[in-house]
Design a protein around this motif. Structure first.
Motif, PDB file in Angstrom:
ATOM      1  N   VAL A 126      -1.621  -8.363  -0.293  1.00  0.00           N
ATOM      2  CA  VAL A 126      -2.787  -8.196   0.590  1.00  0.00           C
ATOM      3  C   VAL A 126      -2.357  -8.284   2.059  1.00  0.00           C
ATOM      4  O   VAL A 126      -2.947  -7.650   2.927  1.00  0.00           O
ATOM      5  N   GLU A 131      -9.938  -4.980  -0.923  1.00  0.00           N
ATOM      6  CA  GLU A 131      -9.210  -4.954  -2.192  1.00  0.00           C
ATOM      7  C   GLU A 131      -9.968  -5.734  -3.256  1.00  0.00           C
ATOM      8  O   GLU A 131     -10.046  -5.338  -4.408  1.00  0.00           O
ATOM      9  N   MET A 157      -8.912   1.800  -0.586  1.00  0.00           N
ATOM     10  CA  MET A 157      -8.840   0.941  -1.758  1.00  0.00           C
ATOM     11  C   MET A 157      -9.760   1.481  -2.848  1.00  0.00           C
ATOM     12  O   MET A 157     -10.961   1.672  -2.606  1.00  0.00           O
ATOM     13  N   TYR A 165       0.832  -1.214   0.000  1.00  0.00           N
ATOM     14  CA  TYR A 165       0.000   0.000   0.000  1.00  0.00           C
ATOM     15  C   TYR A 165       0.863   1.259   0.000  1.00  0.00           C
ATOM     16  O   TYR A 165       0.577   2.213  -0.724  1.00  0.00           O
ATOM     17  N   TYR A 173      -0.498  -6.462  -5.906  1.00  0.00           N
ATOM     18  CA  TYR A 173      -0.604  -5.817  -4.593  1.00  0.00           C
ATOM     19  C   TYR A 173      -0.596  -6.873  -3.490  1.00  0.00           C
ATOM     20  O   TYR A 173      -1.380  -7.837  -3.536  1.00  0.00           O
ATOM     21  N   SER A 208     -10.213   0.019   4.249  1.00  0.00           N
ATOM     22  CA  SER A 208      -9.825  -1.293   4.775  1.00  0.00           C
ATOM     23  C   SER A 208      -9.619  -1.210   6.277  1.00  0.00           C
ATOM     24  O   SER A 208      -9.303  -0.150   6.820  1.00  0.00           O
ATOM     25  N   LEU A 231      -5.405  -2.116  -8.726  1.00  0.00           N
ATOM     26  CA  LEU A 231      -4.272  -2.554  -7.902  1.00  0.00           C
ATOM     27  C   LEU A 231      -3.519  -3.571  -8.745  1.00  0.00           C
ATOM     28  O   LEU A 231      -4.132  -4.480  -9.312  1.00  0.00           O
ATOM     29  N   THR A 278      -6.335  -6.173  -9.519  1.00  0.00           N
ATOM     30  CA  THR A 278      -7.797  -6.002  -9.591  1.00  0.00           C
ATOM     31  C   THR A 278      -8.230  -5.133 -10.778  1.00  0.00           C
ATOM     32  O   THR A 278      -7.428  -4.366 -11.325  1.00  0.00           O
TER      33      THR A 278
END
Ligand code: AMP
Length: 575
Positions: A385, A319, A94, A53, A383, A83, A380, A376
């Motif tokens: 998580v 996310e 996000m 992030y 990324y 988040s 993202l 995504t």
């Protein structure tokens, strides 16, 4: 989809690259998408870095500030999802696009078809689910920032769901108005009241996470006299002031003295074992996530439900929604999630860290542990998580994963995730208060535990203190007020998710400091060494869950102190 896992993943990545190929972010890495799906996939993996992030924060901040250009995503960012993971104490933001709601809806729509393979008759009654929205805020550029479930409950997908005549498997006792009420107390009151009024129709009882269901049970424990009084008279308590909530029960709340005295009888018994099945006798299972940090609540839920099965049906995040449990009635130790290959593009970073390469969804190996990396539609790319998963097998060609843990989290009661650095800062801040109040006194060692014996649970921090002046002063007691202030100081230093849970939701109880006798941490070390730890490499664990160690610590406690106030928190703006 699970039969052609890798093929579907290839299609998903091709779609994402097509949609977002002209974004500033992908162009920065000279990703010349358009050479064919396989070549593009190889180029993507060769050129796009795996990020956290913090790496993306400049781009996220620009979007939050109102820059509408295609920075991360080719589609307009419709909102930010906040988040429960934090960065520098604030919730991570996000990006989300409007199509995401369809993807989430797709995953939700699969839950009951899976469940009805294992449990019959779920179309013959209702679900008592305790669902809540949380406060929303706006970014400086005017985008909404709110939790993903708040976004979902407020969407037309949830609000305009098919009526019971069309979808008898998704009939809830909670009125939508109650779910959408931002006042947590009023919302819970109405949801519980409706659950009681429909008690014979309830076939499953749930909340998103196990902690949420326990809060509901605690609410019943403390509010049953008023709830029973409302049911006896058919008059809703004046404490419910929201007109839409009052309207939502106008039809169903009628005087029912028999039900009221049944509730009073059951709830006033000292023993609450099996209370869920006593009040809702037709409950077939509890629908709550009990994996990860929620595993700590399994024994308590078993106690209140008399051992009903507990279904952890899905695995999702702000996310991306990831997947579902295809055997939801399995025992807690066997719970695993099959990642749906059409939700995003998934890669897996081996946790062993021996320079092993990141692999695709279809390339993971059974038994191995991986950190989930996601790409995504909303922008993202590769990324991290922060979740560590272990492959437990395959469903067709799609791997099934056990959720092992969240990286770097030492304390968690519900959605809060406190890491070691945050805990350290909190202890330092409180220790400074202690030293200022009692010269020569310092915190020499500490460790922590998320205590869930109470509802709500709370953080317990064990402190060993040292007087730097005379030896005879060692056993001198510190003023209780100073220690209470230290508790609050620690809470002030926690991240915003902790504070929101503590202040707005009251889902975390006051932080507690337990002062232990001088020498306790040395005993802790001796214990670890007796069990095979190396003296040279021994480090004080910053979080303890192992029962014998907790017992040792608790047997050495000389005083306990609780935070008397609330830390400062407001929904705020993301600027
Ligand atoms: P958030 O970013 O606040 O939406 O939280 C998402 C995180 O919650 C995930 O990354 C996981 O760490 C955790 N989580 C979500 N679903 C599950 C589950 N079924 N089991 C364990 N942890 C979960």
């Amino acid at each position: 989809m699970t039969e052609n896992c890798d093929e579907v993943q290839g299609i998903v990545l091709a779609e994402i690259l097509k949609q977002n190929g002209q974004t500033e972010y992908l162009r920065r890495y000279s990703l010349a998408a358009g050479d064919g799906a396989a070549a593009d996939r190889a180029a993507f993996k060769a050129n796009i870095p795996v990020v956290t992030y913090e790496d993306l924060q400049p781009e996220i901040q620009r979007i939050a500030n109102g820059d509408h250009s295609a920075i991360l995503c080719g589609h307009p960012i419709s909102e930010f999802l906040t988040s429960s993971g934090t960065s520098a104490g604030e919730r991570k933001l996000m990006p989300a696009i409007s199509d995401d709601l369809d993807r989430r809806q797709l995953l939700y729509s699969l839950l009951m078809p899976v469940m009805k393979k294992y449990v019959a008759g779920l179309d013959k009654g209702k679900a008592l689910y305790f669902l809540f929205v949380k406060a929303e805020s706006k970014t400086p550029g005017g985008l909404l920032a709110r939790p993903v479930l708040t976004s979902y409950y407020k969407s037309r997908h949830f609000q305009l769901r098919p009526p019971p005549s069309e979808d008898p498997f998704n009939v809830y006792t909670s009125p939508t108005a109650a779910i959408l009420c931002a006042d947590a107390h009023q919302s819970m009151y109405i949801q519980m009241l409706c659950g009681l009024l429909h008690r014979h129709e309830v076939l499953r009882v749930g909340a998103v996470f196990a902690s949420g269901l326990l809060r509901a049970i605690h609410f019943l424990q403390t509010h049953y006299p008023q709830l029973a009084a409302d049911i006896a008279t058919g008059e809703l308590s004046p404490s419910i002031t929201d007109p839409s909530l009052r309207a939502s029960v106008a039809e169903t709340l009628k005087p029912n003295p028999d039900l009221a005295s049944f509730i009073t009888d059951e709830c006033s018994k000292a023993d609450w074992a099996g209370i869920i099945t006593r009040i809702w006798p037709n409950t077939k299972y509890l629908d709550v996530v009990i994996t990860g940090a929620m595993a700590q609540y399994i024994p308590t839920l078993q106690f209140y439900s008399g051992g009903l099965p507990m279904a952890s049906t899905m695995y999702a995040s702000s996310e991306c929604y990831f997947g579902l449990n295809l055997k939801p009635m399995c025992p807690p130790d066997d719970i695993c999630y099959t990642i749906l290959p059409n939700m995003g593009y998934f890669e897996f970073l081996p946790v062993s860290g021996d320079g092993e390469e990141i692999v695709d969804l279809a390339g993971v190996e059974v038994g191995k542990e991986y950190e989930l990396v996601v790409t995504t539609y909303a922008g993202l790319y590769r990324y991290r998580v922060g979740d560590v998963l272990q492959v437990s097998g395959f469903h067709n060609s799609a791997p099934k994963f056990k959720f092992l843990r969240r990286k770097n989290v030492v304390l968690s009661i519900e959605s809060d995730k406190t890491d070691e650095a945050e805990l350290q800062r909190a202890v330092e801040r409180a220790a400074a208060v202690l030293e200022a109040a009692a010269a020569g006194l310092s915190v020499v060692e500490y460790t922590a535990h998320a205590c869930t014996d109470t509802i709500p649970g709370h953080y317990v921090i064990y402190w060993e203190l040292l007087w730097r002046r005379k030896e005879e002063e060692e056993e001198e007691k510190v003023e209780g007020e100073v220690m209470e202030k230290c508790c609050l100081e620690m809470e002030e230093e926690m991240n915003s998710v902790y504070k929101q849970s503590r202040v707005a939701d009251r889902s975390i109880g006051p932080l507690e400091i337990r002062v232990v006798r001088t020498g306790t941490f040395e005993e802790l070390m001796d214990y670890a060494i007796s069990r095979g730890a190396s003296i040279n490499q021994y480090k004080v664990p910053r979080c303890v869950n192992f029962k014998p160690i907790l017992e040792l610590l608790d047997s050495r406690v000389v005083s306990t102190h609780f935070s008397k106030g609330l830390p400062r928190w407001s929904p705020g703006r993301f600027d």
